[in-house]
Enzyme design. Sequence first.
Site, short mmCIF file in Angstrom:
data_model
loop_
_atom_site.label_atom_id
_atom_site.label_comp_id
_atom_site.label_asym_id
_atom_site.label_seq_id
_atom_site.Cartn_x
_atom_site.Cartn_y
_atom_site.Cartn_z
N LYS A 135 0.84 -1.20 0.00
CA LYS A 135 0.00 0.00 0.00
C LYS A 135 0.88 1.25 0.00
O LYS A 135 1.90 1.30 0.70
CB LYS A 135 -0.90 -0.05 1.25
CG LYS A 135 -2.04 0.94 1.30
CD LYS A 135 -2.88 0.69 2.56
CE LYS A 135 -4.07 1.62 2.67
NZ LYS A 135 -4.85 1.36 3.91
N LEU A 184 -7.23 8.14 3.58
CA LEU A 184 -7.10 6.74 4.03
C LEU A 184 -8.32 6.30 4.85
O LEU A 184 -8.33 5.19 5.36
CB LEU A 184 -5.83 6.53 4.88
CG LEU A 184 -4.48 6.76 4.22
CD1 LEU A 184 -3.37 6.74 5.28
CD2 LEU A 184 -4.21 5.69 3.17
N SER A 210 -9.67 1.03 3.02
CA SER A 210 -8.77 1.87 2.25
C SER A 210 -7.66 1.12 1.54
O SER A 210 -7.00 1.70 0.68
CB SER A 210 -8.15 2.92 3.18
OG SER A 210 -7.30 2.32 4.14
N ILE A 231 -7.79 0.65 10.36
CA ILE A 231 -8.20 1.30 11.60
C ILE A 231 -9.72 1.27 11.77
O ILE A 231 -10.25 1.68 12.80
CB ILE A 231 -7.65 2.75 11.67
CG1 ILE A 231 -7.67 3.30 13.10
CG2 ILE A 231 -8.42 3.67 10.73
CD1 ILE A 231 -6.97 4.63 13.29
N GLY A 232 -10.41 0.75 10.73
CA GLY A 232 -11.87 0.67 10.83
C GLY A 232 -12.43 -0.39 9.90
O GLY A 232 -13.65 -0.55 9.80
N GLY A 233 -11.53 -1.11 9.21
CA GLY A 233 -11.97 -2.13 8.27
C GLY A 233 -11.15 -2.13 6.98
O GLY A 233 -11.48 -2.84 6.03
N SER A 234 -10.07 -1.38 6.96
CA SER A 234 -9.38 -1.08 5.70
C SER A 234 -8.59 -2.23 5.10
O SER A 234 -8.22 -2.17 3.93
CB SER A 234 -8.45 0.13 5.90
OG SER A 234 -9.19 1.32 5.92
#
Lengths: 593, 593
Positions: A135, A184, A210, A231-234
């Site tokens: 990434k 992001l 992301s 950090i939330g599903g990326s």
Amino acid sequence: MSLTTQGMSWQDVAATAQKHRDDTIAQVEPAVPDTPIDLPKNVTGLPSQLLPKEVVQITETTPETLLSQLSTGELTSTAVTTAFLQRAGLASKLVNCITELLPTRALARAKALDDYYATHNKPIGPLHGLPISVKEHISMRDLDLNAGFISWVGQKGTSDALILRLLWNAGAIFYARTTEPQTLMHLETSSNIFGVTVNPFNTSLTSGGSSGGEGALVGLRGSCLGIGTDIGGSIRSPAANQGVFGLRPSSYRLPLDGFAATMIGEEHIVPVVGPLSTSLEGIKVFMKVLIDQKPWLHDPMLVPFPWKPTGDLLRRDTAGKRKLRIGVLRDDDIVRPHPPILRGINTLVSKLSGHPDIEIVDFPAYKHDDAWRIISSLYFADGAAEEQEAIDASGEPWRPLSNLIIKENPNMKALSVTEVWRLTGERDVYRAAYTKHWNSIGTSLPGAGQEGELDVAAPLAKEMAMVDVILCPVGPGCAPPLDCARYWNYTSQWNLLDYPAVVFPTGLYCGAEDKADETYTPRNEKDRYNHELCEYFSFFIGVLGKKRRTDADHSDKPETYVDAPISLQLVGRRYEDEKLIEALELIMEVAKL
Amino acid sequence: MSLTTQGMSWQDVAATAQKHRDDTIAQVEPAVPDTPIDLPKNVTGLPSQLLPKEVVQITETTPETLLSQLSTGELTSTAVTTAFLQRAGLASKLVNCITELLPTRALARAKALDDYYATHNKPIGPLHGLPISVKEHISMRDLDLNAGFISWVGQKGTSDALILRLLWNAGAIFYARTTEPQTLMHLETSSNIFGVTVNPFNTSLTSGGSSGGEGALVGLRGSCLGIGTDIGGSIRSPAANQGVFGLRPSSYRLPLDGFAATMIGEEHIVPVVGPLSTSLEGIKVFMKVLIDQKPWLHDPMLVPFPWKPTGDLLRRDTAGKRKLRIGVLRDDDIVRPHPPILRGINTLVSKLSGHPDIEIVDFPAYKHDDAWRIISSLYFADGAAEEQEAIDASGEPWRPLSNLIIKENPNMKALSVTEVWRLTGERDVYRAAYTKHWNSIGTSLPGAGQEGELDVAAPLAKEMAMVDVILCPVGPGCAPPLDCARYWNYTSQWNLLDYPAVVFPTGLYCGAEDKADETYTPRNEKDRYNHELCEYFSFFIGVLGKKRRTDADHSDKPETYVDAPISLQLVGRRYEDEKLIEALELIMEVAKL
């Protein structure tokens, strides 16, 4: 120095970045084939039509098999790297997932590894010759480091991120850098630098985000192992949307040193780095190779605990028999998942039911709305000042999903230190309550909602009977149409709790059997939004929903979800990453996935 | 509901709290003896003169021996509890270390345990019948919970803190609650509720703090095992000042759930809870009993890693021989330790030198001033708003050391979230640099100050040769006179780095051989302050220092430091708590401590 500070317009910056990307793809030899003018919605079949047979064969091999072939000399690093460079270049032409290829660096490295092998007659390390995609915001020395912001384009990495140095030491080759969204902080991948990364199974859908460049690239087999962040599903959203494996490890197991992002120093909700792969074995190899190198000797934020070998981590009953108790959380009580997701869960559960080693219990949600309130309040505790500055510095437009999570997020505001402490305290109270909830499922222990002093001795006696892992959706549907991934809670829930979570394909895809429930009355506005995304199903299967829009609205959407992979998520207790993977191995074995 | 909100003056609140304390001491049977009118400066000999022989014998026994005697039925819980109640009551009359005794609760619990033993003929758990003393701000149901603030007096604990429930499950008895300073943020123990807790070895000196009640109580053998907390030295300073053992564990190993303090939710510098004990074995038992109960099943902030048995955690060389490399950090380059501390280190080092299993190397300080700048900026990131409110709500005066760390702390200010993130980022950079520094000592690896890319492969090869533990002072002197403990850096350094640190007695005490260096020129203002505290030595040994004050200033100080224990600190790498203890075991064995 960024390009905008040199006086370029944001449009020119984007054009420059895209030209650089195209130039690096054009450097690949043999040349990356051009794509047909009329592309089907599902482009996953094209690489095998357009690429040489050897390239197809190599790139469709699992990482563990490639590593085996590289370690015995059956394949050269150069052949493998060349194959993945070609397929990654083609993937980018199909779904726009690459920020740049690195043919010169990668082939020089491959040659050095081949020379090493020729001299020593053995691999240099456990990843000898394996190409790994990365990434973009993970720093590489002298390469761009922009995190999806136009105003950061032109900033260069001053050194390789620690995680890359560790993988390099193990023999890896870095050959491709992948797209990410502005900020992001989307569950899709769209930026003003490179545009939108779409889903190869159905290009009217999102690749997720992301780490959507990774997801699309691995989904198209332009990579067999890539690095994302979450950090939330990326990591999990793109893995799910493309039907590949992805792991969000527990925090502080893998090093974040050398990443470009906003909110550096924020530790209320800790981002993690982790792998996406075409195989679960690839996930394991990645984790093991990194942790075996004791990264805590360089990054003191990491917990210095070894990677446990899988194979004997599941519970044993008193007779010594292996036992896996799976809690099934079908619905978070806020947004009901779409029919194909529920079909995926039910199909898998029916395959697992009755197996002597496996027990299935219901796992009810516990105040997932509170979890979202806390995490979405803590994400941008500075009022998103850094994101606003990074976007507005160039004059680039705000992408719709940047607006969603920042400007339209009712919980987002600039907090005082006192408010941050209060919310962090609420986070800890919620974590403790969720732990109590977990302990109580299927046992006689008091749950979080119940009164009464915790009898701390009881869990020791009851631990054998506790749920081991949670099986749940990755999102409220399969990959949605572009700019529609507005609901994070099926993944961000586990970020707040810092539970490890692995995404895996069920082998199922959206199809005619996935009918919208015409009678369903949404519970709330978020549920309504998600349910209306269901109407696409109605279109697809030719049933007109009650609330359906005019044909004109959806004239190009009759096949909106067709072929979208159906993936699921398995969640473990904090720092039980290895046990989680072993549980998934058993599930895959039993369900024949 | 606090007492001040009921309209009482702060003086009346203090009088009420002190009367309650005295009442609970008066409830002890047989009665706690009165103390002589003319007390010597060193009161450690008085308990054996004033208490019955059996009480003295029990209370001067190590916790491991008591546990053995309790588990075989040689001693009853009632006898042991009665003995410690008496000695703790006497200790409080001598040095003012108790906020309340709990004779009724404790003896009821002791009787229940004795009954259990009589019925089952075995102990109820690994701590069967052992009295444990507890710092006041660790919640006990229905008992006061004030954290040293007058305005909080009268608030009651709603439940027992998790750590107490776990210890209780293992068979412990809680019989005494101990003093702490206003704000909990002093390295001494003085509050307007209970006044000053002094040092039993020399009552003109401080007991240290903030767990100074525990330190003084354990030092006087009114407890053999007590619970303290530490965010800057608060376990280690009192352990050192009284010459007992104290451990600051790595963060997130023991549960903090149920503690009263300001700054709840703050996680930039994490407080820890840990033991003080008359023996190192007591420290180990405490850690093992708690971690064996898997506290992470109740407190999800904790890392779920077992307590490793000591005995085989030290390195082995290629021949399989045990090896301990000790880095000696005599001076942090900011404030030079007083002569007795340097004598303590040099005496120990000379005992260890030449032992085949031990290697001694110099461990230079690395920018400890930067560590202090960062940690003292992060302690009160809300500008100490909570402390100011808690103090000022009652009108109680600010204690001198509250002023020191808050009002006179040049780094203290109300920070924005952005500033907190920046400082947290600086903390992480410092931690990484210190790790690099540690890796480089005595190896060929590049240190933190050196240029050059880190060769991540090299540490694996060199790890065998790295320093295992750091031997260093606990403070810049032995226990100082009251209100003079102004320098935290020898302990707070390891809080910033989150390294485990254990304090131990050297068996040495301040005496005539500790001469001030008349020729020393202080490096800076802090060093000057500390050096002038040295002048007391000049007085003590009858040498007039160049800068000595008038006789009138020090007319009561001729014996200022006499009999103060000389203690040292051993520091390990993060989460190597068990190895640290094993290293100290070897050191004590070799040095015959």
